[in-house]
Design a protein around this motif. Structure first.
Motif: not given
Length: 72
Positions: A12-23, A48-49, A66-72
């Motif tokens: 679960r965590h690995a899948a979610i972290l992978g999805a977030l890393a790709s944003l 990272p980011g 809701k988790i938003t990527r702000e920067s890379l």
């Protein structure tokens, strides 16, 4: 929205972290969980980011975060 109950617990965590890393910056992922995912949010801080999160629904039946990527 991603309902984390649909993901096997052991990945679960690995899948979610992978999805977030790709944003890309400015994009978000909303997750639905049975509890406030504090351990996951701590792991997000190690990516990272930078990321921001907002609790949209604060239980008790489920949490929407809701988790938003702000920067890379």
């Amino acid at each position: 929205m991603l309902d984390v109950h649909a993901i096997p617990h052991f990945v679960r965590h690995a899948a979610i972290l992978g999805a977030l890393a790709s944003l890309n910056p400015g994009f978000a992922l909303t997750i639905k969980a049975g509890h406030l995912p504090a351990p996951l949010l701590a792991q997000v801080e190690q990516l990272p980011g930078s990321f921001a999160y907002e609790v949209l629904v604060n239980g008790p039946e489920f949490w929407l975060v809701k988790i938003t990527r702000e920067s890379l």
